[in-house]
Design a protein around this motif. Structure first.
Motif, PDB file in Angstrom:
ATOM      1  N   MET A  71       0.714  -1.321  -0.219  1.00 16.94           N
ATOM      2  CA  MET A  71       0.024   0.029   0.026  1.00 16.94           C
ATOM      3  C   MET A  71       0.859   1.201   0.075  1.00 16.94           C
ATOM      4  N   VAL A  72       0.217   2.246  -0.763  1.00 17.26           N
ATOM      5  CA  VAL A  72       1.033   3.466  -0.651  1.00 17.26           C
ATOM      6  C   VAL A  72       0.214   4.290   0.239  1.00 17.26           C
ATOM      7  N   SER A  73       0.928   5.070   1.082  1.00 13.53           N
ATOM      8  CA  SER A  73       0.109   5.912   2.248  1.00 13.53           C
ATOM      9  C   SER A  73      -0.190   7.208   1.709  1.00 13.53           C
ATOM     10  N   LYS A  74      -1.255   7.501   2.341  1.00  9.56           N
ATOM     11  CA  LYS A  74      -2.072   8.895   2.085  1.00  9.56           C
ATOM     12  C   LYS A  74      -0.923   9.796   2.117  1.00  9.56           C
ATOM     13  N   ASP A  75      -0.155   9.880   3.303  1.00 10.81           N
ATOM     14  CA  ASP A  75       1.026  10.707   3.335  1.00 10.81           C
ATOM     15  C   ASP A  75       1.905  10.950   2.088  1.00 10.81           C
ATOM     16  N   ASP A  76       2.374   9.678   1.868  1.00 12.42           N
ATOM     17  CA  ASP A  76       3.210   9.586   0.556  1.00 12.42           C
ATOM     18  C   ASP A  76       2.665  10.222  -0.907  1.00 12.42           C
ATOM     19  N   LEU A  77       1.347  10.043  -0.877  1.00  5.85           N
ATOM     20  CA  LEU A  77       0.794  10.539  -2.021  1.00  5.85           C
ATOM     21  C   LEU A  77       0.719  12.174  -1.936  1.00  5.85           C
ATOM     22  N   GLU A  78       0.478  12.511  -0.616  1.00  2.62           N
ATOM     23  CA  GLU A  78       0.522  13.986  -0.409  1.00  2.62           C
ATOM     24  C   GLU A  78       1.845  14.767  -0.596  1.00  2.62           C
ATOM     25  N   THR A  79       2.841  13.925  -0.500  1.00  2.00           N
ATOM     26  CA  THR A  79       4.380  14.304  -0.526  1.00  2.00           C
ATOM     27  C   THR A  79       4.537  14.450  -1.978  1.00  2.00           C
ATOM     28  N   PHE A  80       4.082  13.451  -2.981  1.00  2.00           N
ATOM     29  CA  PHE A  80       4.605  13.498  -4.217  1.00  2.00           C
ATOM     30  C   PHE A  80       3.472  14.162  -5.417  1.00  2.00           C
ATOM     31  N   SER A  82       0.574  17.107  -6.077  1.00  2.00           N
ATOM     32  CA  SER A  82       0.028  18.213  -5.697  1.00  2.00           C
ATOM     33  C   SER A  82      -1.575  18.257  -5.053  1.00  2.00           C
ATOM     34  N   LYS A  83      -2.024  19.096  -4.696  1.00  2.00           N
ATOM     35  CA  LYS A  83      -3.607  19.234  -4.163  1.00  2.00           C
ATOM     36  C   LYS A  83      -4.417  18.656  -5.581  1.00  2.00           C
ATOM     37  N   GLU A  84      -4.152  19.591  -6.578  1.00  2.00           N
ATOM     38  CA  GLU A  84      -5.068  19.399  -8.073  1.00  2.00           C
ATOM     39  C   GLU A  84      -4.757  17.865  -8.449  1.00  2.00           C
ATOM     40  N   GLN A  85      -3.309  17.530  -8.369  1.00  2.00           N
ATOM     41  CA  GLN A  85      -3.272  16.129  -8.759  1.00  2.00           C
ATOM     42  C   GLN A  85      -4.013  15.063  -8.112  1.00  2.00           C
ATOM     43  N   ARG A  86      -4.028  15.110  -6.656  1.00  2.00           N
ATOM     44  CA  ARG A  86      -4.628  14.391  -5.569  1.00  2.00           C
ATOM     45  C   ARG A  86      -6.147  14.169  -6.039  1.00  2.00           C
ATOM     46  N   LEU A  87      -6.867  15.359  -6.408  1.00  2.00           N
ATOM     47  CA  LEU A  87      -8.055  15.415  -6.731  1.00  2.00           C
ATOM     48  C   LEU A  87      -8.202  14.763  -7.915  1.00  2.00           C
ATOM     49  N   ARG A  88      -7.514  15.024  -8.902  1.00  2.00           N
ATOM     50  CA  ARG A  88      -7.613  14.003 -10.204  1.00  2.00           C
ATOM     51  C   ARG A  88      -7.248  12.537  -9.982  1.00  2.00           C
ATOM     52  N   PHE A  89      -6.445  12.154  -9.026  1.00  2.00           N
ATOM     53  CA  PHE A  89      -6.161  11.010  -8.786  1.00  2.00           C
ATOM     54  C   PHE A  89      -7.113  10.269  -8.012  1.00  2.00           C
ATOM     55  N   TYR A  90      -7.559  10.593  -7.054  1.00  2.00           N
ATOM     56  CA  TYR A  90      -8.871  10.228  -6.093  1.00  2.00           C
ATOM     57  C   TYR A  90     -10.305  10.078  -6.987  1.00  2.00           C
ATOM     58  N   GLY A  91     -10.345  11.174  -7.752  1.00  2.00           N
ATOM     59  CA  GLY A  91     -11.814  11.736  -8.184  1.00  2.00           C
ATOM     60  C   GLY A  91     -12.374  12.414  -7.169  1.00  2.00           C
ATOM     61  N   GLU A  92     -13.199  13.269  -7.925  1.00  2.00           N
ATOM     62  CA  GLU A  92     -13.838  14.689  -6.918  1.00  2.00           C
ATOM     63  C   GLU A  92     -14.758  13.720  -6.079  1.00  2.00           C
ATOM     64  N   GLY A  93     -15.007  14.257  -5.012  1.00  2.00           N
ATOM     65  CA  GLY A  93     -15.735  13.843  -3.850  1.00  2.00           C
ATOM     66  C   GLY A  93     -15.275  12.479  -3.351  1.00  2.00           C
ATOM     67  N   ASN A  94     -14.193  12.069  -3.664  1.00  2.00           N
ATOM     68  CA  ASN A  94     -13.902  10.848  -2.857  1.00  2.00           C
ATOM     69  C   ASN A  94     -12.716  11.130  -1.753  1.00  2.00           C
ATOM     70  N   GLU A  95     -12.830  10.564  -0.673  1.00  2.00           N
ATOM     71  CA  GLU A  95     -11.852  10.837   0.363  1.00  2.00           C
ATOM     72  C   GLU A  95     -10.532  10.240   0.278  1.00  2.00           C
ATOM     73  N   GLU A  96      -9.335  11.013   0.510  1.00  2.00           N
ATOM     74  CA  GLU A  96      -8.158  10.613   0.333  1.00  2.00           C
ATOM     75  C   GLU A  96      -7.824   9.527   1.271  1.00  2.00           C
ATOM     76  N   SER A  97      -7.173   8.255   0.868  1.00  2.00           N
ATOM     77  CA  SER A  97      -6.627   7.265   1.853  1.00  2.00           C
ATOM     78  C   SER A  97      -5.452   6.464   1.181  1.00  2.00           C
ATOM     79  N   ASP A  98      -5.054   5.313   1.934  1.00  2.00           N
ATOM     80  CA  ASP A  98      -4.013   4.647   1.241  1.00  2.00           C
ATOM     81  C   ASP A  98      -4.482   3.826   0.228  1.00  2.00           C
TER      82      ASP A  98
END
Length: 155
Positions: A71-80, A82-98
């Motif tokens: 598993m890749v941790s939520k913290d590692d995804l936040e490190t690598f 950006s906020k806009e990239q995480r929104l695209r990665f997780y999808g709008e409205g989805n909670e960020e998680s491992d």
């Protein structure tokens, strides 16, 4: 001779259960990444999105079945990412998680926009996990001592 020896080492390591990132063409990494762009999240770093996308794909092709429980941790995804990239990665409205490393590599291999961040998070995770040995094999190592062929106005 050296290239054949490294290919044999890679095959043996993979057969022995190691996850292997194999970069057989150092010169390509040094100058044939098509373009660089400033990292939008980590100041002072530059990304090679096309090559990052290819490396994500290569890891999936070679080791998707070996990495299902990593598993890749939520913290590692936040490190690598950006906020806009995480929104695209997780999808709008989805909670960020491992997230499974397989999912990270799938998204990195499908998008030039996410590839560099997904590559960074996946490699960081593989280097710091202890469940499976992780090996990086780089051929044409002498190429890394030459000048790079990339240019960007901010570089």
């Amino acid at each position: 001779g050296k290239t054949a020896a490294l290919a044999a080492i890679v095959a043996s390591a993979r057969t022995s259960g190691n996850i292997v990132l194999y970069l057989p063409d150092g010169d390509r990494l040094r100058k044939l990444g098509f373009y660089i762009e400033p990292n939008t999240h980590l100041e002072g770093l530059f990304d090679l999105p096309v090559l990052a996308k290819e490396i994500c794909s290569q890891l999936l092709i070679s080791h998707e079945h070996d990495m299902g429980d990593i598993m890749v941790s939520k913290d590692d995804l936040e490190t690598f990412l950006s906020k806009e990239q995480r929104l695209r990665f997780y999808g709008e409205g989805n909670e960020e998680s491992d997230v499974s490393i397989v999912e990270v590599l799938q998204k990195g291999s499908a998008s030039n926009t996410l590839s560099s961040g997904c590559y960074g998070a996946a490699i960081h995770t593989l280097m710091n996990q202890t469940s499976k040995p992780f090996v990086v094999v780089m051929d044409e190592f002498n190429c890394y001592y030459d000048y790079g062929h990339y240019f960007h106005q901010a570089y």
